[in-house]
Scaffold this active site. Structure first.
Site, PDB file in Angstrom:
ATOM      1  N   LYS A   1       0.829  -1.211   0.000  1.00 13.05           N
ATOM      2  CA  LYS A   1       0.000   0.000   0.000  1.00 13.05           C
ATOM      3  C   LYS A   1       0.868   1.268   0.000  1.00 13.05           C
ATOM      4  CE  LYS A   1      -3.905  -2.286  -0.076  1.00 13.05           C
ATOM      5  NZ  LYS A   1      -3.848  -3.613   0.436  1.00 13.05           N
TER       6      LYS A   1
HETATM    7  C1  LIG Z   1      -5.157  -4.527   0.940  1.00 13.07           C
HETATM    8  C2  LIG Z   1      -6.632  -4.535   0.813  1.00 13.07           C
HETATM    9  C3  LIG Z   1      -7.475  -5.061   1.802  1.00 13.07           C
HETATM   10  C4  LIG Z   1      -6.982  -5.822   2.994  1.00 13.07           C
HETATM   11  O1  LIG Z   1      -6.057  -5.160   3.773  1.00 13.07           O
HETATM   12  P1  LIG Z   1      -5.058  -6.022   4.662  1.00 13.07           P
HETATM   13  O2  LIG Z   1      -4.297  -4.967   5.393  1.00 13.07           O
HETATM   14  O3  LIG Z   1      -4.206  -6.829   3.731  1.00 13.07           O
HETATM   15  O4  LIG Z   1      -5.853  -6.865   5.584  1.00 13.07           O
HETATM   16  C5  LIG Z   1      -8.843  -4.936   1.639  1.00 13.07           C
HETATM   17  N1  LIG Z   1      -9.369  -4.341   0.568  1.00 13.07           N
HETATM   18  C6  LIG Z   1      -8.605  -3.849  -0.420  1.00 13.07           C
HETATM   19  C7  LIG Z   1      -9.260  -3.182  -1.585  1.00 13.07           C
HETATM   20  C8  LIG Z   1      -7.212  -3.940  -0.344  1.00 13.07           C
HETATM   21  O5  LIG Z   1      -6.463  -3.462  -1.344  1.00 13.07           O
END
Ligand SMILES: *Cc1c(COP(=O)(O)O)cnc(C)c1O
Length: 379
Positions: free
Chosen positions: A186
């Site tokens: 992210k």
């Molecule tokens: C990364 C992501 C998640 C989940 O987040 P985590 O921190 O990996 O649990 C949920 N929704 C979207 C759209 C994502 O990109």
């Protein structure tokens, strides 16, 4: 023969030396679980989101689950979401005992189609979870007009949208629940982690209890447990990474937007007509450009696998896909979802491919990725 260019991944975290040193300090301090760094990170995030309460967690998945619990959503309730997301988005609905309902996506934004959301509302609908795919928000005015009209809660899956905005307003600074992920890929990462923006102090206190075994500071021994919580707290080790990342977030967003502009310039006006591929929506004000995704021209089954293989083998360029449609996974087919229910999601889920996009990437890397895509799609 010239040496092969180094592998260009589709995503890569950037952690600076100051952040690495800050993590070392936490490790030496004698306090490595939730403590002053978590508090400092939450305070900075709250300020960034205009003073709204913010609580951190150990993933973006549990962040959404806790938002649903705080909203009181459970068995008998329906929650409308999109099939084109990481499976976490729909799994959390099942996790709290509610029923996931999918609405198809808009082929241009690739986000949930708000017309289809309205059509999917029933007397049992309690919430909407829109996903801001690649960091592009949905029409937030329309989203909240629908929520208000039908008395629905909103849990924004803004996992990919840290730094994005809507008509000049930062995503997270307004709305209902807003959930971010700090997973490794992210725009702001803590390795793993997430944060939730809430509406008021009561919701924040309830979220804290769900975060840590339901423990509240009351009762005869100064401690009581009145809800079933889990173990979802962020540690000071990861909060130190978050603080270090947060210091650069404006530069990260600006650089990603510049890279996206360079992608468009290099693909050029004729690319779509010449190849039958589709570029993303050219938005440089709202999206944080978490991902740069193109839709491949349909060459039948295996189109994407073949493209990804050639990008890697012939050009040493990494790609990904975000995402395969959730409703076609076995767990969801077992709940009655089948092929043909959401045709736009199914088509895009089969043909979308993610090109390299990360903070340490250069314009030369963009040019390399574009040249590889053009070589494959025009021959
Ligand atoms: C990364 C992501 C998640 C989940 O987040 P985590 O921190 O990996 O649990 C949920 N929704 C979207 C759209 C994502 O990109």
């Amino acid at each position: 023969m010239s040496p092969a260019l180094p592998f260009l991944p589709f995503s890569k975290p950037s952690i600076d030396e100051a952040t690495i040193a800050a993590v070392g300090e936490v490790l030496r301090s004698g306090w490595i679980t939730s403590g002053p760094k978590v508090q400092a990170f939450e305070a900075q995030l709250s300020e960034y989101f205009g003073g709204r309460p913010v609580r951190t967690f150990n993933s973006g998945t549990c962040t959404m689950e806790i938002a649903l619990r705080v909203a009181g959503i459970g068995p008998g309730d329906e929650v409308i979401t999109t099939s084109i997301s990481w499976v976490a988005t729909a799994n959390v609905i099942i996790e709290v005992g509610a029923t996931p309902v999918f609405a198809d996506i808009d082929p241009v934004t690739r986000n949930i189609d708000l017309d289809k959301v309205e059509a999917a509302i029933t007397p049992r609908t309690k919430a909407i979870i829109p996903v801001f795919l690649s960091g592009l928000p949905v029409d937030m005015d329309r989203l909240y007009a629908i929520a208000k009209k039908h008395n629905l809660r909103v849990v924004e899956d803004a996992a990919q949208a840290f730094g994005s905005s809507w008509n000049g307003k930062r995503i997270g600074s307004f709305g209902d629940f807003v959930s971010f992920s700090f997973q490794a890929n992210k725009n702001l990462t803590t390795g793993e982690g997430g944060c939730l923006v809430l509406n008021n102090a009561d919701e924040a206190r309830l979220a804290e209890r769900y975060r840590l075994q339901g423990v509240s500071r009351s009762g005869v021994d100064g401690i009581d447990v009145d809800v079933l919580g889990g173990k979802y707290n962020m540690t000071d080790i990861t909060a130190a990474i978050g603080l270090g990342q947060f210091a650069h977030i404006e530069a990260v967003t600006a650089h990603r937007r510049a890279l996206a502009r360079h992608y468009f310039a290099r693909f050029g006006d004729q690319f779509e007509a010449q190849t039958g591929a589709q570029l993303p929506l050219a938005d440089f004000d709202n999206s944080n450009w978490h991902l740069f995704q193109i839709i491949l021209p349909d060459k039948g089954p295996g189109t994407r696998a073949e493209f990804m293989r050639r990008m890697a083998e012939e050009f040493n360029v990494g790609t990904g896909f975000h995402y395969a449609p959730i409703h076609l996974f076995t767990l969801y087919r077992e709940r009655g979802f089948t092929e043909g229910m959401f045709p736009v999601s199914e088509k895009i889920g089969r043909l979308t491919v993610t090109l390299p996009m990360f903070y340490a990437m250069t314009t030369a890397d963009v040019e390399r990725a574009v040249a590889a895509v053009k070589a494959i799609l025009t021959k």
